[in-house]
Design an enzyme around this catalytic site. Structure first.
Site, PDB file in Angstrom:
ATOM      1  N   CYS A 145       0.837  -1.206   0.000  1.00 46.31           N
ATOM      2  CA  CYS A 145       0.000   0.000   0.000  1.00 46.31           C
ATOM      3  C   CYS A 145       0.866   1.248   0.000  1.00 46.31           C
ATOM      4  CB  CYS A 145      -0.935  -0.005   1.204  1.00 46.31           C
ATOM      5  SG  CYS A 145      -2.010   1.444   1.285  1.00 46.31           S
TER       6      CYS A 145
ATOM      7  N   CYS B  13      -0.499   4.073   2.170  1.00 46.38           N
ATOM      8  CA  CYS B  13      -0.261   3.852   3.598  1.00 46.38           C
ATOM      9  C   CYS B  13       1.193   4.131   3.978  1.00 46.38           C
ATOM     10  CB  CYS B  13      -0.587   2.412   3.989  1.00 46.38           C
ATOM     11  SG  CYS B  13      -2.171   1.796   3.399  1.00 46.38           S
ATOM     12  N   ASP B  14       2.120   3.666   3.171  1.00 48.07           N
ATOM     13  CA  ASP B  14       3.521   3.591   3.587  1.00 48.07           C
ATOM     14  C   ASP B  14       4.501   4.430   2.781  1.00 48.07           C
ATOM     15  OD1 ASP B  14       2.741   1.726   5.524  1.00 48.07           O
ATOM     16  OD2 ASP B  14       2.952   0.060   4.134  1.00 48.07           O
TER      17      ASP B  14
END
Length: 312
Positions: free
Chosen positions: A134, A137-138
C-alpha cells in the site's frame, strides 16, 4: 435454541469493529465473528501515521486492540471464530463457523480484502519493514529513497506514480514485455522522469538487515532467459492486486467481476434484506482504514434503522 441476535458482524478490521461500536452504543448487543485474522490487514502493518487522532502514529495491532476494547466497552461480544458458510434466504439469517451456528435479524459483512503477495518467505520477514502492498499507507516512510513496484496493472501504475511524491526514484518491475494497465495509466508511468521500468523480470528474493530490520536489495530473475541479477533497493511495493474475502458469499450476495460485494448507492444495503456490507470487501478503490471505518459506521446505522422498521 437461543433467539436470533439483532446483529452479527462478520469480520473484525476497522469496518467490523466500528460497526460493532455503533451497534453496541445503540444497545443492539452485536456479536463479532473476528475471523482468522482478527483486526484485519492492520495486524500486519507496523506504523499507521494517516489515521486521524494519532499525531505520533500508532502500531497497526495496537490500534485494532483499541478498536476492539472500545466496542467491547459498550457491550459488543467478540468471539474468535471464522465464518465458513452463510444462509441469508429466510427472514432470520444464519452464519456458521466450525464451532457454532449463529442466527440474526441483520448481518454486517466486513470480511475485508487481502493483498496478493509474491509468496516469498523474505516477503513475510520484511513485511512492514520495507515490504508493503500500500503506497498510500507507507509511501511517506520512503522519502528520498529508491523503491521498486512489482506489477503491471492499473494498481501498479497508481502505486508507482504516487510513490514519486516521496521516493527519489521508482522502478517498476514487470514479468512481461508490456503492461496490462489502461493506456492513460501506462502513459503517466512511461512519461514520468522519476520512474524507470525493468521488463521481463520478476523478484526472486528480497534481501535485508535484521538489526534494525530493513530491506537492502532484491534479486531479479529474467522471465525470458532465466538470468539472475541483484539490485540495491530501499523498499519493495507489491502491486499485483487485492482479493476480496468474499468466497463464502458466492452465489448468495451480488459481486462484481473481481469478487467485490455490491452495495446500493449511498448506503451499505445489498439486495438481501437485512444484510449490510462494509469496508474493503466492497471497496475496490480506496482500501484505507479510515474509509473502512466510515463504512462500518454506515452499516451499523443502516442495520439499526432496518431493525426499527421490523419493530425490533
Amino acid at each position: 435454541m437461543a433467539s436470533p441476535r439483532n446483529v452479527v458482524i462478520v469480520g473484525s478490521g476497522p469496518a467490523g469493529y466500528t460497526a460493532a461500536l455503533y451497534a453496541a452504543r445503540a444497545d443492539l448487543k452485536p456479536l463479532v465473528l473476528a475471523g482468522l485474522q482478527p483486526g484485519g490487514q492492520l495486524m500486519i502493518t507496523t506504523d499507521v501515521e494517516n489515521y486521524p487522532g494519532f499525531p505520533e502514529g500508532v502500531l497497526g495491532p495496537d490500534m485494532m486492540e483499541l478498536f476492539r476494547k472500545q466496542a467491547e466497552r459498550f457491550g459488543a461480544e467478540v468471539v474468535f471464530e471464522h465464518a465458513t458458510t452463510a444462509d441469508f434466504a429466510g427472514p432470520v439469517h444464519k452464519v456458521k463457523t466450525a464451532e457454532n451456528t449463529y442466527e440474526a435479524h441483520t448481518v454486517i459483512v466486513a470480511t475485508g480484502a487481502s493483498a496478493k503477495w509474491l509468496g516469498l518467505p523474505s516477503e513475510e520477514i520484511f513485511g512492514g519493514h520495507g515490504v508493503s502492498a500500500c503506497a498510500t499507507c507507507d509511501g511517506f516512510f520512503f522519502r528520498g529513497k529508491n523503491v521498486i513496484v512489482v506489477g503491471g496493472g492499473d494498481t501498479a501504475m497508481e502505486e508507482a506514480n504516487y510513490l514519486t511524491r516521496h521516493a527519489s526514484h521508482v522502478t517498476v518491475v514487470h514479468r512481461r514485455d508490456q503492461f496490462r494497465a489502461s493506456k492513460i495509466m501506462q502513459d503517466r508511468v512511461l512519461n514520468n522522469p522519476k520512474i524507470s521500468v525493468i521488463w521481463n523480470s520478476s523478484v526472486d528474493e528480497i534481501f535485508g538487515d535484521m538489526e534494525p530490520k530493513r530491506v537492502t536489495g532484491v534479486r531479479l530473475r529474467r522471465t525470458d532467459t532465466d538470468a539472475v541479477s541483484e539490485m540495491p533497493i530501499d523498499g519493495v511495493f507489491v502491486a499485483i492486486g487485492h482479493e476480496p474475502n468474499s468466497k463464502i458469499f458466492a452465489g448468495i450476495l451480488e459481486m462484481d467481476d473481481l469478487g467485490y460485494l455490491k452495495v446500493e448507492p449511498y448506503s451499505t444495503r445489498c439486495k438481501r434484506p437485512g444484510v449490510f456490507i462494509a469496508g474493503d470487501v466492497a471497496d475496490r478503490v480506496y482500501r484505507q482504514a479510515v474509509t473502512a471505518a466510515g463504512m462500518g459506521c454506515m452499516a451499523a446505522i443502516d442495520a439499526e434503522r432496518y431493525l426499527e422498521s421490523l419493530g425490533h
